[in-house]
Design a protein around this motif. Sequence first.
Motif, PDB file in Angstrom:
ATOM      1  N   THR A 113       0.865  -1.188   0.000  1.00 10.19           N
ATOM      2  CA  THR A 113       0.000   0.000   0.000  1.00 10.19           C
ATOM      3  C   THR A 113       0.897   1.232   0.000  1.00 10.19           C
ATOM      4  O   THR A 113       2.124   1.119   0.036  1.00 10.19           O
ATOM      5  CB  THR A 113      -0.895   0.044   1.249  1.00 10.19           C
ATOM      6  OG1 THR A 113      -0.055   0.288   2.388  1.00 10.19           O
ATOM      7  CG2 THR A 113      -1.655  -1.261   1.447  1.00 10.19           C
ATOM      8  N   TYR A 141      -9.477  -8.874  -0.149  1.00  9.85           N
ATOM      9  CA  TYR A 141      -8.706  -7.628  -0.217  1.00  9.85           C
ATOM     10  C   TYR A 141      -9.408  -6.509  -0.986  1.00  9.85           C
ATOM     11  O   TYR A 141      -8.883  -5.412  -1.103  1.00  9.85           O
ATOM     12  CB  TYR A 141      -7.327  -7.905  -0.822  1.00  9.85           C
ATOM     13  CG  TYR A 141      -6.455  -8.696   0.114  1.00  9.85           C
ATOM     14  CD1 TYR A 141      -5.727  -8.065   1.124  1.00  9.85           C
ATOM     15  CD2 TYR A 141      -6.393 -10.081   0.032  1.00  9.85           C
ATOM     16  CE1 TYR A 141      -4.943  -8.786   2.011  1.00  9.85           C
ATOM     17  CE2 TYR A 141      -5.616 -10.819   0.914  1.00  9.85           C
ATOM     18  CZ  TYR A 141      -4.901 -10.169   1.902  1.00  9.85           C
ATOM     19  OH  TYR A 141      -4.132 -10.888   2.789  1.00  9.85           O
ATOM     20  N   VAL A 145      -7.987  -4.014  -5.883  1.00  7.09           N
ATOM     21  CA  VAL A 145      -6.550  -4.297  -5.813  1.00  7.09           C
ATOM     22  C   VAL A 145      -6.097  -4.997  -7.090  1.00  7.09           C
ATOM     23  O   VAL A 145      -6.913  -5.493  -7.880  1.00  7.09           O
ATOM     24  CB  VAL A 145      -6.208  -5.185  -4.588  1.00  7.09           C
ATOM     25  CG1 VAL A 145      -6.604  -4.495  -3.296  1.00  7.09           C
ATOM     26  CG2 VAL A 145      -6.852  -6.570  -4.711  1.00  7.09           C
ATOM     27  N   ASP A 196      -2.384  -2.457  -3.619  1.00  9.09           N
ATOM     28  CA  ASP A 196      -3.536  -1.623  -3.235  1.00  9.09           C
ATOM     29  C   ASP A 196      -3.151  -0.159  -3.430  1.00  9.09           C
ATOM     30  O   ASP A 196      -2.303   0.361  -2.707  1.00  9.09           O
ATOM     31  CB  ASP A 196      -3.885  -1.903  -1.773  1.00  9.09           C
ATOM     32  CG  ASP A 196      -5.128  -1.150  -1.322  1.00  9.09           C
ATOM     33  OD1 ASP A 196      -5.527  -0.166  -1.997  1.00  9.09           O
ATOM     34  OD2 ASP A 196      -5.702  -1.534  -0.283  1.00  9.09           O
TER      35      ASP A 196
END
Lengths: 567, 94
Positions: A113, A141, A145, A196
């Motif tokens: 991230t 998730y 993503v 992400d």
Amino acid sequence: MTTLEAKFEDLPTDYAALGGRGMTSTIVSKEVPATCNPLGIHNKVVFAPGIVTGTKAPTSGRISVGGKSPLTGGIKEANAGTNFAQKMARLRIGAMIIEGKHEGDDYYLLKVTKDGAEFADANKWVGKGLYSTYKELFKEYGDNVGISAVGISAEILGAMSGICFNDPEGLPSRYAGRGGLGAVMASKGLKFIIMDETDAPGVEIANQEVFSQGIKKLMDALKEHPVTQPKGGLNSYGTSVLVNIINEAGGLPHRNFSRGQDERAEKISGEVKAEEIQKRGGVRPHFCSPGCIIQCSEVWTKPGGKDPVGVLEYESVWALGANCEIYDLDAIGELNRACNDLGLDTIEAGTTIGVAMEGGLAKFGDGKGALKLMDEIRKKTPTGRILAQGTEITGKVLGVTRIPTCKGQGFPAYDPRAIKGIGVTYATTPMGADHTAGYAIAPEIMGVGGQVDPRDPKKAEVSRNLQVATAALDATGYCLFTAFAILDIPSGLEGIVESLNGVLGANLVVDDVAVIGKQILDVELEFNKRAGFTALDDRLPEFIMEEKLPPSNEVFNVTDDELDSVF
Amino acid sequence: MPIRVKFFGDLRKKVQPDIKGSLPLKFNIDPDGIERISDILDKYNIKEDEIIHIFVNGRYSGLTKKVKNGDIVAIFPINMSVLYKWYFKREEDE
């Protein structure tokens, strides 16, 4: 991976202008000992988006993956089109280096991230196919993503294991397939990477005006050219438009490279596939990553629009189809599904099945028999473990003498006896037999001029220039298929260069393209030299020189001196 | 023995405007009045810029390539110019 630590480092200044293949090959060359065991602690897997990837530049969602290949023993760059690449670029991650090796049998997931990267246990997905796994990962998730993964074949360190990425539907169908880098990633204990991009800052553009001007020129060229424009050749039929063309040229390998032409090829052509997808309610055209003008991709399904597979590319349709004498798109579709599910490079899987059929493990034309071979890999049986090592090892184990490989990597879908120039590229590219290594801007642009007869063996200069141009394009993030437009429409190439200048704040000119490409190739060739490669590795197998290819009855007669003059 | 011709993609509509399906259109033509590839194109009102790849018996060929009885001619429309065309040179005849 040794200590399960992940950290961000500032990009060194001398890496700032690198991207894609330029980035991966530079890092691999500097940081990986050339003589290391590809599946040992010293090898690394490097991910790098292209220079313009993640921006509004059209048709530029490419990611390169590099490392030392367990299939070839040399340097490897494989690339794919996927939104994973764009998300990584928008997080301003120039490269991701996976290094070390986790002791023990555990597998891990790495989530990246804007705030950092952390590992999670991934053991619950070991032994599971990637179609069901991707569904579960997106559920866990979030749909936004990007996911990179290695499959069951990588768990047994199969040298034909690719690195998988998601398509826009979340299917595990976009692969940096060639060279076995999936096995390298798995050897370290890493199974998945989740990208992400929440609150990502986006790609920094040094000169927005120059960048916008460049992408406008490129977009105009892509929309104008009959191959790349909406409803153009690639958009209408996908890459499989090549099936009929190469078959007519007598260069589509059938039955493990024993013939160059077969009337049945028309049953598996891009035209037939496009019509069938429309009937079934699949998707065509389709983009592999957002922002593509060409949209050559598709979603193939079972009859009735059920159980989507993803794209059936030309190379896959050939490898799993004509090369195995399987002229049935449904059978090919299921074989492609098995490859995606197991994490296999479709080209290497197809050439491996081809030699396995030659060696008697299944009959040519038997789609179900071929699927059973895939199941051997899924079950991790001794036979499956041999098959997972690829064409050359499988052929040798079975006593097959017609093994279509160079530097250990299976030939793609063009027989070098009918199209000799591509044979020169198979022989001399540092990547092992690879069609994309010479697929790029035309020699005319590189200042060579003229065209050459496909059966005239004087091909060194053409191959060299194609390889140089391709290496440069692989660094930009632009798809190789932009080459069709920028070949015929010079302002398109100017646009690419201007877009690079816009992102980098540089002052590149069109002539610099060749310089950049040459630098990348030099790095790769030098790595292979340190790994022990010599001119003798730049040779095609004996049967290509000895066995005539019907119907042209040509052999590959390029001299060793000609091959050695490429680099 | 006639000349065997294969038209691919949209080029098929030049012979059969209402053609269905996606397989190549294969047909025979009488060699009378047909000396070169360009004569075949003229016969079906096909302009040079509407086509891209021509194969005569598997050899990459140009408009002036001569054809004769028994030859197999495959012609692709312009939007199918997807090919490693840099490895090819069109064969022409004087």
